[in-house]
Design an enzyme around this catalytic site. Sequence first.
Site, PDB file in Angstrom:
ATOM      1  N   GLU A 114      -2.622   5.006   2.713  1.00 56.09           N
ATOM      2  CA  GLU A 114      -2.469   3.637   2.196  1.00 56.09           C
ATOM      3  C   GLU A 114      -3.773   3.011   1.696  1.00 56.09           C
ATOM      4  O   GLU A 114      -3.779   2.241   0.753  1.00 56.09           O
ATOM      5  CB  GLU A 114      -1.861   2.738   3.280  1.00 56.09           C
ATOM      6  CG  GLU A 114      -0.382   2.995   3.517  1.00 56.09           C
ATOM      7  CD  GLU A 114      -0.129   4.074   4.552  1.00 56.09           C
ATOM      8  OE1 GLU A 114       1.041   4.239   4.928  1.00 56.09           O
ATOM      9  OE2 GLU A 114      -1.090   4.766   4.958  1.00 56.09           O
ATOM     10  N   HIS A 129      11.266   4.675  14.771  1.00 53.27           N
ATOM     11  CA  HIS A 129      11.281   4.941  13.333  1.00 53.27           C
ATOM     12  C   HIS A 129      11.928   6.306  13.101  1.00 53.27           C
ATOM     13  O   HIS A 129      11.648   7.246  13.839  1.00 53.27           O
ATOM     14  CB  HIS A 129       9.839   4.931  12.812  1.00 53.27           C
ATOM     15  CG  HIS A 129       9.723   4.760  11.336  1.00 53.27           C
ATOM     16  ND1 HIS A 129       9.932   5.787  10.457  1.00 53.27           N
ATOM     17  CD2 HIS A 129       9.415   3.677  10.585  1.00 53.27           C
ATOM     18  CE1 HIS A 129       9.729   5.338   9.215  1.00 53.27           C
ATOM     19  NE2 HIS A 129       9.420   4.076   9.262  1.00 53.27           N
ATOM     20  N   ARG A 141       1.286   7.666  10.054  1.00 53.91           N
ATOM     21  CA  ARG A 141       1.079   9.095   9.769  1.00 53.91           C
ATOM     22  C   ARG A 141      -0.112   9.635  10.549  1.00 53.91           C
ATOM     23  O   ARG A 141      -0.084  10.731  11.080  1.00 53.91           O
ATOM     24  CB  ARG A 141       0.800   9.288   8.278  1.00 53.91           C
ATOM     25  CG  ARG A 141       2.026   9.631   7.474  1.00 53.91           C
ATOM     26  CD  ARG A 141       1.638  10.139   6.095  1.00 53.91           C
ATOM     27  NE  ARG A 141       2.841  10.270   5.293  1.00 53.91           N
ATOM     28  CZ  ARG A 141       3.412   9.253   4.622  1.00 53.91           C
ATOM     29  NH1 ARG A 141       2.826   8.069   4.648  1.00 53.91           N
ATOM     30  NH2 ARG A 141       4.518   9.421   3.937  1.00 53.91           N
ATOM     31  N   ASP A 146       0.789  -1.240   0.000  1.00 60.03           N
ATOM     32  CA  ASP A 146       0.000   0.000   0.000  1.00 60.03           C
ATOM     33  C   ASP A 146       0.814   1.280   0.000  1.00 60.03           C
ATOM     34  O   ASP A 146       0.324   2.329   0.388  1.00 60.03           O
ATOM     35  CB  ASP A 146      -0.882  -0.015   1.243  1.00 60.03           C
ATOM     36  CG  ASP A 146      -0.035  -0.145   2.513  1.00 60.03           C
ATOM     37  OD1 ASP A 146      -0.592  -0.560   3.533  1.00 60.03           O
ATOM     38  OD2 ASP A 146       1.159   0.161   2.467  1.00 60.03           O
ATOM     39  N   GLU A 205      -0.238  -9.005  -1.363  1.00 60.80           N
ATOM     40  CA  GLU A 205      -0.965  -8.468  -0.206  1.00 60.80           C
ATOM     41  C   GLU A 205      -2.119  -7.581  -0.698  1.00 60.80           C
ATOM     42  O   GLU A 205      -2.295  -6.437  -0.286  1.00 60.80           O
ATOM     43  CB  GLU A 205      -0.074  -7.682   0.764  1.00 60.80           C
ATOM     44  CG  GLU A 205      -0.736  -7.486   2.129  1.00 60.80           C
ATOM     45  CD  GLU A 205       0.094  -6.654   3.091  1.00 60.80           C
ATOM     46  OE1 GLU A 205      -0.052  -5.412   3.087  1.00 60.80           O
ATOM     47  OE2 GLU A 205       0.889  -7.229   3.850  1.00 60.80           O
ATOM     48  N   HIS A 265       4.759   4.449  13.998  1.00 56.86           N
ATOM     49  CA  HIS A 265       5.168   5.399  12.967  1.00 56.86           C
ATOM     50  C   HIS A 265       4.036   5.830  12.065  1.00 56.86           C
ATOM     51  O   HIS A 265       4.242   6.492  11.066  1.00 56.86           O
ATOM     52  CB  HIS A 265       6.268   4.779  12.092  1.00 56.86           C
ATOM     53  CG  HIS A 265       5.723   3.755  11.144  1.00 56.86           C
ATOM     54  ND1 HIS A 265       5.301   2.512  11.572  1.00 56.86           N
ATOM     55  CD2 HIS A 265       5.480   3.784   9.824  1.00 56.86           C
ATOM     56  CE1 HIS A 265       4.854   1.830  10.531  1.00 56.86           C
ATOM     57  NE2 HIS A 265       4.925   2.578   9.471  1.00 56.86           N
TER      58      HIS A 265
HETATM   59  C1  LIG Z   1      -1.109   0.771   6.662  1.00 55.56           C
HETATM   60  C2  LIG Z   1      -0.182  -0.369   6.857  1.00 55.56           C
HETATM   61  O1  LIG Z   1      -0.243  -1.125   7.788  1.00 55.56           O
HETATM   62  N1  LIG Z   1       0.763  -0.524   5.920  1.00 55.56           N
HETATM   63  C3  LIG Z   1       1.725  -1.549   6.107  1.00 55.56           C
HETATM   64  C4  LIG Z   1       3.059  -0.923   5.888  1.00 55.56           C
HETATM   65  O2  LIG Z   1       3.962  -1.683   6.617  1.00 55.56           O
HETATM   66  P1  LIG Z   1       4.128  -1.653   8.200  1.00 55.56           P
HETATM   67  O3  LIG Z   1       3.067  -0.883   8.875  1.00 55.56           O
HETATM   68  O4  LIG Z   1       4.260  -3.070   8.565  1.00 55.56           O
HETATM   69  O5  LIG Z   1       5.496  -0.845   8.314  1.00 55.56           O
HETATM   70  P2  LIG Z   1       6.635  -1.003   9.407  1.00 55.56           P
HETATM   71  O6  LIG Z   1       6.020  -1.168  10.734  1.00 55.56           O
HETATM   72  O7  LIG Z   1       7.607   0.085   9.162  1.00 55.56           O
HETATM   73  O8  LIG Z   1       7.376  -2.341   8.965  1.00 55.56           O
HETATM   74  C5  LIG Z   1       7.122  -3.434   9.689  1.00 55.56           C
HETATM   75  C6  LIG Z   1       8.125  -4.454   9.264  1.00 55.56           C
HETATM   76  O9  LIG Z   1       9.421  -3.987   9.641  1.00 55.56           O
HETATM   77  C7  LIG Z   1       9.976  -4.878  10.577  1.00 55.56           C
HETATM   78  N2  LIG Z   1      10.725  -4.063  11.551  1.00 55.56           N
HETATM   79  C8  LIG Z   1      10.079  -3.211  12.401  1.00 55.56           C
HETATM   80  C9  LIG Z   1      10.814  -2.446  13.290  1.00 55.56           C
HETATM   81  C10 LIG Z   1      12.236  -2.542  13.304  1.00 55.56           C
HETATM   82  O10 LIG Z   1      12.958  -1.877  14.087  1.00 55.56           O
HETATM   83  N3  LIG Z   1      12.829  -3.411  12.427  1.00 55.56           N
HETATM   84  C11 LIG Z   1      12.108  -4.173  11.546  1.00 55.56           C
HETATM   85  O11 LIG Z   1      12.680  -4.947  10.766  1.00 55.56           O
HETATM   86  C12 LIG Z   1       8.794  -5.640  11.162  1.00 55.56           C
HETATM   87  O12 LIG Z   1       9.173  -6.951  11.530  1.00 55.56           O
HETATM   88  C13 LIG Z   1       7.819  -5.704  10.001  1.00 55.56           C
HETATM   89  O13 LIG Z   1       8.067  -6.798   9.151  1.00 55.56           O
HETATM   90  O14 LIG Z   1       3.391  -0.943   4.502  1.00 55.56           O
HETATM   91  C14 LIG Z   1       3.508  -2.246   3.984  1.00 55.56           C
HETATM   92  C15 LIG Z   1       4.133  -2.182   2.597  1.00 55.56           C
HETATM   93  O15 LIG Z   1       3.199  -1.964   1.616  1.00 55.56           O
HETATM   94  C16 LIG Z   1       2.167  -2.930   3.992  1.00 55.56           C
HETATM   95  O16 LIG Z   1       2.367  -4.307   3.821  1.00 55.56           O
HETATM   96  C17 LIG Z   1       1.449  -2.767   5.292  1.00 55.56           C
HETATM   97  O17 LIG Z   1       0.051  -2.853   4.988  1.00 55.56           O
END
Ligand SMILES: CC(=O)N[C@@H]1[C@@H](OP(=O)(O)OP(=O)(O)OC[C@H]2O[C@@H](n3ccc(=O)[nH]c3=O)[C@H](O)[C@@H]2O)O[C@H](CO)[C@@H](O)[C@@H]1O
Length: 370
Positions: free
Chosen positions: A131, A244, A214, A95, A117, A212
């Site tokens: 998103e 973040h 928005r 997204d 996804e 993190h």
């Molecule tokens: C609106 C929404 O939900 N959108 C999501 C957003 O992703 P998110 O919300 O999951 O984003 P984050 O939380 O940044 O990433 C998380 C990942 O990072 C890893 N992590 C975390 C902290 C760290 O210190 N080290 C790490 O390695 C953690 O294990 C995990 O796998 O966009 C994606 C792409 O399109 C979408 O899939 C997904 O819908």
Amino acid sequence: MKIALVFGTRPEAIKMFPVVHALRRHLGVDTRVIVTAQHRGLLDQVLEIAGIVPDVDLDVMTPNQTLDGLTAKLIVELGHAFDAEKPDRILVHGDTLTTMVASLAAYYRKIPVGHVEAGLRSGDIHHPWPEEVNRRVVACIADMNFAPTQAAADALLREGRDPATIHITGNTVIDALLATRDRVRTEPGLAAGLDPLAQRFAGRRIVAVTSHRRENFGGGMEAIARSIADIAARPDVAVIFPVHPNPHVRPVMDAVLGGLPNVAMIDPLDYPHFVRLMDMSHLVLTDSGGVQEEAPSLGKPVLVMRETTERPEGIAAGTAKLVGTDRTKIVREVLALLDNPAAYDAMARAHNPFGDGRAAQRIAAIVAGE
Ligand SMILES: CC(=O)N[C@@H]1[C@@H](OP(=O)(O)OP(=O)(O)OC[C@H]2O[C@@H](n3ccc(=O)[nH]c3=O)[C@H](O)[C@@H]2O)O[C@H](CO)[C@@H](O)[C@@H]1O
């Protein structure tokens, strides 16, 4: 057949590297990787661990980039990349702006789009923002929709998508999680960076925190910071919070949490370290999307600091709970899990409503036409 996987952020890279590896096992497929680097450092951490060297790196990230500035830059740069690479299909994930703009640039060139996804919907275009709309734009274009769950597939059907384009595959994040957890277990050095914190907080129950979103910027972040300070008042608890780098997050957290002896605010962890952090934690407090899918798979209760979620499966399974960004509610729910073993046990069971770790191979087989 030339397939280009296009991604730009940490979560996309984590959820797409298993697909790159699976496709590369199909000899009839020339698998190319195009990264926009919407996130630079966080993305590079994943690429390095996954052993992926991008074929094209647009390196677009700039400080304080705006949504429209990034959109404008991406539509031109991705168009040039597709004109040079001439892929038969692109695959995008989730997204992000990279996801949405890559789909548009491909559509302008009549290049088919596969969406990994696909089908996650909150039903509210302002949560998550932007998103939810990014996802719906891709859904207008994609002719292959890889839905992680039946609920995601149903959302696409409700929008009138052709059932023939919908494939329920599981979420590739489980592939990445289980593969990385196994690697950390056989190569502990991969996550040894957490040893000092594990020693410093020995005997305490660890609450892992990430935040993190928005839509939480401003008041939400402030309330989250204060709830963490309240939780950290407990001598039997420690908080480990990989913060973040987004400029709307760190200053707020520093002001409220700086100096608290049992709150460790650390730089973002690479994926092996973060998987270990979840594994060593008692519970996870987050507004992340991917973490909602990962924590239940490790048997960790996850409290979601959002008003809505596009991942209802974890809520339905009882392994995740929405707590919003209200300070009182966040603290109450965390303390309930800390002090009520029955409530904790009810949530803390390994559950994979999001997939079985074989999503990437299913996606690769469909894309390769087998
Ligand atoms: C609106 C929404 O939900 N959108 C999501 C957003 O992703 P998110 O919300 O999951 O984003 P984050 O939380 O940044 O990433 C998380 C990942 O990072 C890893 N992590 C975390 C902290 C760290 O210190 N080290 C790490 O390695 C953690 O294990 C995990 O796998 O966009 C994606 C792409 O399109 C979408 O899939 C997904 O819908």
